[in-house]
Design a protein around this motif. Sequence first.
Motif, PDB file in Angstrom:
ATOM      1  N   PHE A  78       0.963  -1.233   0.121  1.00 10.38           N
ATOM      2  CA  PHE A  78      -0.105  -0.044  -0.022  1.00 10.38           C
ATOM      3  C   PHE A  78       0.827   1.166  -0.137  1.00 10.38           C
ATOM      4  CE2 PHE A  78      -2.007   2.950   2.728  1.00 10.38           C
ATOM      5  CZ  PHE A  78      -3.245   3.528   1.634  1.00 10.38           C
ATOM      6  N   LEU A  79       1.929   0.960   0.914  1.00  8.80           N
ATOM      7  CA  LEU A  79       2.831   2.581   0.951  1.00  8.80           C
ATOM      8  C   LEU A  79       3.925   2.802  -0.262  1.00  8.80           C
ATOM      9  CD1 LEU A  79       3.639   2.603   4.683  1.00  8.80           C
ATOM     10  CD2 LEU A  79       2.014   3.901   3.629  1.00  8.80           C
ATOM     11  N   ILE A 135       4.804   7.890  -5.797  1.00 10.56           N
ATOM     12  CA  ILE A 135       3.895   9.260  -6.465  1.00 10.56           C
ATOM     13  C   ILE A 135       4.363  10.414  -5.746  1.00 10.56           C
ATOM     14  CG2 ILE A 135       1.584  10.175  -6.245  1.00 10.56           C
ATOM     15  CD1 ILE A 135       0.568   7.331  -6.827  1.00 10.56           C
ATOM     16  N   PHE A 136       4.696  10.355  -4.407  1.00  7.86           N
ATOM     17  CA  PHE A 136       5.178  11.614  -3.819  1.00  7.86           C
ATOM     18  C   PHE A 136       6.544  12.047  -4.201  1.00  7.86           C
ATOM     19  CE2 PHE A 136       7.026  13.502   0.083  1.00  7.86           C
ATOM     20  CZ  PHE A 136       6.129  14.727   0.220  1.00  7.86           C
ATOM     21  N   ILE A 189       9.812  15.558  -7.600  1.00  3.43           N
ATOM     22  CA  ILE A 189      10.637  16.014  -8.732  1.00  3.43           C
ATOM     23  C   ILE A 189      10.243  16.833  -9.704  1.00  3.43           C
ATOM     24  CG2 ILE A 189      11.876  14.744 -10.725  1.00  3.43           C
ATOM     25  CD1 ILE A 189      12.579  12.434  -9.038  1.00  3.43           C
ATOM     26  N   LEU A 190       8.877  16.567 -10.246  1.00  5.73           N
ATOM     27  CA  LEU A 190       8.265  17.294 -11.182  1.00  5.73           C
ATOM     28  C   LEU A 190       8.002  18.694 -10.765  1.00  5.73           C
ATOM     29  CD1 LEU A 190       5.827  14.972 -12.703  1.00  5.73           C
ATOM     30  CD2 LEU A 190       8.140  15.503 -13.638  1.00  5.73           C
ATOM     31  N   ILE A 206      12.365   8.086  -3.697  1.00  2.00           N
ATOM     32  CA  ILE A 206      12.187   6.976  -4.555  1.00  2.00           C
ATOM     33  C   ILE A 206      12.973   6.179  -4.140  1.00  2.00           C
ATOM     34  CG2 ILE A 206      12.105   6.195  -6.895  1.00  2.00           C
ATOM     35  CD1 ILE A 206      11.131   8.805  -7.929  1.00  2.00           C
ATOM     36  N   GLY A 207      14.226   6.252  -3.751  1.00  3.09           N
ATOM     37  CA  GLY A 207      15.191   5.258  -3.257  1.00  3.09           C
ATOM     38  C   GLY A 207      14.498   4.549  -1.959  1.00  3.09           C
ATOM     39  N   ALA A 208      13.998   5.431  -1.140  1.00  8.35           N
ATOM     40  CA  ALA A 208      13.498   4.902   0.252  1.00  8.35           C
ATOM     41  C   ALA A 208      12.462   3.918  -0.012  1.00  8.35           C
ATOM     42  CB  ALA A 208      13.067   6.042   0.746  1.00  8.35           C
TER      43      ALA A 208
END
Lengths: 327, 115, 106
Positions: free
Chosen positions: A201-202, A208-209, A214-215, A231-233
């Motif tokens: 779920f996470l 997305i976060f 980044i964007l 994203i690496g996390a």
Amino acid sequence: MKRKDNAFFRWFFGETDTMLGRVEMRPQQEYTETASDIREVMQDSLTQDQTGDEEDFVLIRVFHRLYRVAAVFFCVALIAVLLINVSWLPKNGGADNPVNNEVSARYIESGLQETGAVNIVTGMILDYRAFDTFGESNVLFIATVTVLILLRLDKEKKAPAKKGMPVYQRPKDELTIAQAQSRDRIYEPKNNVILQVVAGFLVPILFIFGIYVILNGHLSPGGGFSGGAIIGAGLILYLNAFGFEKTERFFTEKTYKWVSFFSLTFYCLAKSYSFFTGANHLESGIPLGTPGAILSSGLILPLNICVGLVVACTMYAFYALFRKGGF
Amino acid sequence: MTGYETADPALQSAYRILFIGALLFLAVMMLFCFLRAVWGPRVADRIVAVNMIGTMVMVTIAILALMQKEGYLADICLIYAMISFLAVVVLTKVYMGVYRERQEKRKEEEENADA
Amino acid sequence: MLDWIRFIVGAVVLLLGLAAFALEVFGSYRFSFVLNRMHAAAMGDTLGIGISLIGLIIFSGFNFTSLKLFLVLVFLWFASPVASHLIARLEITTDEDLEQFCEIRK
């Protein structure tokens, strides 16, 4: 494929070593220490101890003392020179400092028009000082390569140590990849259903976060480095919940290689083009867009994506290398 | 319209006092948690204490986000929550692996001693 | 006047959350074993941060910051029980004299 017969392509895809056979090579010879060798060395050190004169000892002692004093003196002199240098710098926060009234004022006044980024910091690090950021991304890549050299496990175990071998020549007790995997399976709890459900779920939310950060790097605080870290996390969490078998389906060394290669090359080419046109007062042809929109500020958005990809892959690669010695 | 961006000076100072008091209180609590982390006899104790510190840091960041009127600090709060959860996951896994490895080694040594 | 009412309500809720934190720290010193201490620690993770963030959301009103703070809450509802579960599992796996502290049914 005809193209692959090219020597360059063969070298590039790592099929052959182009230097093999053309350079004179000799394998390192095994060094064996016999008892007579050892006796000779010991004899030498013994005679050295015996033959020293009293005067020589005094001189050596004086030299050592002088050496220490000189070292302290040198350090103090260096610190003093640096401190004196610092004391001549303009006062921190003074209104008439050269830094205060030229560079930063220019960034603040015309940063939005020239870079199109609402966030001045991103405009600075990815436009005015983009080569600095390029160096940072390369440092991350080089760090991963170095860790890869240090911690990578062999596919097959090295030859075991022979009995008469000196200590410094014995191969280290290293695991093979298969052993490390089985060990990972035995020692660490993997099939934790609670963690798997929550991670399922996470992890998408984390991705997305991270993509959002980044964007929106040129609009709000954040950008490639922080978004890539998020994203690496997420990747590390996924790895912890589901194990290496699942992550290896989409992230292997090859993925890392190509993602890093394309990001860094694109960064380098894009920024070189923009610096070239900027230095020669040419039209770069990259629209800046309206400030505040997602698709604005020219090259900053793609460069942010490149930096984010490199950072995310580096974080995951570090973790996998330290955990298992390969990924 | 947010509550703390008010024109009333009395209300402004009231918000300020409340926020600074809460921050000081959280700082003292974090100090006690830190003592627990240093003192805690077992590894799990320390991880629990670090987790507690993480929770308090999240509240601290949220209060600072309101106090400084910088909404983006809430992003950092979210990231902090994720990272502290990840830290607990990784630490527990690594410690369990280390413990099991040590146990295996001890067993092997005992067997060797017997033989 | 409305602003003052909002301040008082928010302050009461925030102070309740801080009191939960105080109880959490007190509990972590009061109990003598990790699995007991975790009861107190989990209270701070859910109750303490939940009530404090609700107080801050009352201060902040209806905007993007409040949404982010609410997301922190939702994230913690998912993450904190799992973290507690993992820590308890670690303790049960690694503690060799667990019988001293609690009864084990096999």
